[in-house]
Design a protein around this motif. Sequence first.
Motif, PDB file in Angstrom:
ATOM      1  N   PRO A 192       0.808  -1.221   0.000  1.00 48.60           N
ATOM      2  CA  PRO A 192       0.000   0.000   0.000  1.00 48.60           C
ATOM      3  C   PRO A 192       0.848   1.281   0.000  1.00 48.60           C
ATOM      4  CG  PRO A 192      -0.010  -1.007   2.173  1.00 48.60           C
ATOM      5  CD  PRO A 192       0.716  -1.954   1.263  1.00 48.60           C
ATOM      6  N   LYS A 214       0.328  -0.633  -7.416  1.00 49.99           N
ATOM      7  CA  LYS A 214      -0.959  -0.042  -7.030  1.00 49.99           C
ATOM      8  C   LYS A 214      -0.965   0.449  -5.574  1.00 49.99           C
ATOM      9  CE  LYS A 214      -3.558  -3.046 -10.122  1.00 49.99           C
ATOM     10  NZ  LYS A 214      -2.938  -4.352 -10.237  1.00 49.99           N
ATOM     11  N   ARG A 254      -1.457   3.055  -2.429  1.00 52.23           N
ATOM     12  CA  ARG A 254      -2.381   4.150  -2.138  1.00 52.23           C
ATOM     13  C   ARG A 254      -1.628   5.369  -1.641  1.00 52.23           C
ATOM     14  NH1 ARG A 254      -7.485   3.416  -0.450  1.00 52.23           N
ATOM     15  NH2 ARG A 254      -7.590   5.633  -0.811  1.00 52.23           N
ATOM     16  N   GLU A 294      -3.397  15.001  -2.205  1.00 54.23           N
ATOM     17  CA  GLU A 294      -4.200  13.929  -2.809  1.00 54.23           C
ATOM     18  C   GLU A 294      -4.289  14.197  -4.303  1.00 54.23           C
ATOM     19  OE1 GLU A 294      -8.351  11.483  -2.111  1.00 54.23           O
ATOM     20  OE2 GLU A 294      -8.126  13.463  -1.222  1.00 54.23           O
ATOM     21  N   GLY A 311      -6.137   9.614  -6.942  1.00 52.88           N
ATOM     22  CA  GLY A 311      -6.359   8.438  -6.103  1.00 52.88           C
ATOM     23  C   GLY A 311      -5.183   8.065  -5.218  1.00 52.88           C
ATOM     24  N   PHE A 312      -4.131   8.855  -5.225  1.00 53.25           N
ATOM     25  CA  PHE A 312      -2.949   8.601  -4.398  1.00 53.25           C
ATOM     26  C   PHE A 312      -2.846   9.661  -3.311  1.00 53.25           C
ATOM     27  CE2 PHE A 312      -1.725   7.115  -8.660  1.00 53.25           C
ATOM     28  CZ  PHE A 312      -1.403   5.788  -8.388  1.00 53.25           C
ATOM     29  N   TRP A 313      -2.321   9.262  -2.172  1.00 52.55           N
ATOM     30  CA  TRP A 313      -1.912  10.183  -1.134  1.00 52.55           C
ATOM     31  C   TRP A 313      -0.409  10.345  -1.279  1.00 52.55           C
ATOM     32  CZ3 TRP A 313      -5.069  13.090   1.619  1.00 52.55           C
ATOM     33  CH2 TRP A 313      -6.397  12.676   1.761  1.00 52.55           C
ATOM     34  N   ILE A 373      -6.109   3.663   6.061  1.00 54.13           N
ATOM     35  CA  ILE A 373      -6.455   3.015   4.790  1.00 54.13           C
ATOM     36  C   ILE A 373      -6.564   1.500   4.925  1.00 54.13           C
ATOM     37  CG2 ILE A 373      -5.617   2.606   2.429  1.00 54.13           C
ATOM     38  CD1 ILE A 373      -4.517   5.461   2.450  1.00 54.13           C
TER      39      ILE A 373
END
Length: 184
Positions: A36, A113, A115, A144, A147-149, A183
């Motif tokens: 993640p 993928k 986050r 942000e 879709g990513f932090w 998350i």
Amino acid sequence: MLSWEELIIECSNCMKCELGKHRTNIVVGRGSRNAPLMLIGEGPGQQEDKQGLPFVGAAGKLLDLLLDAQEITEDKYYICNIVKCRPPNNRVPFDEEAFQCLPYLRNQVKLVKPRIIVCLGNTAMKYIIDKNEKITQIRGYWIERKGFWLMPTFHPAALLRDESKKALMWQDFKKVKQKLNEIY
């Protein structure tokens, strides 16, 4: 999008810039391929070039200690760099070198993928977040995007040169751990 095997082969055969001519090994990444959290640095140093793995020298050992102290286990992170080959004398990669490698990094992001993406240092921040920002002004803040932090923080090598940054990077990684907990 290339598979992991195709990506590694393409990186191994890459001679799109001068860095490929002088490398010992390509340095693609280490850690969990479905983590993640992705940590992105600048480029391989001498030890990384020798071993073919990112963040295994003095800065890498410091990063490992920081991750361990925050109880962020290896199954939760993947570490890579903007460029996959060592710049001579550990200099900052030139734009043309980074631009040749960025498609490989984008491919890695698609495969992993994550986050959360942490940009370790000014070079990673420049190519991922904003080339006009300064790490000292935006480090530790969440952005942000798509879709990513994203969070920029210091490169661990900076802490080896300036110990006053340790407390700030510790605070940043506490936020990373908190976001991971939110998350997952």
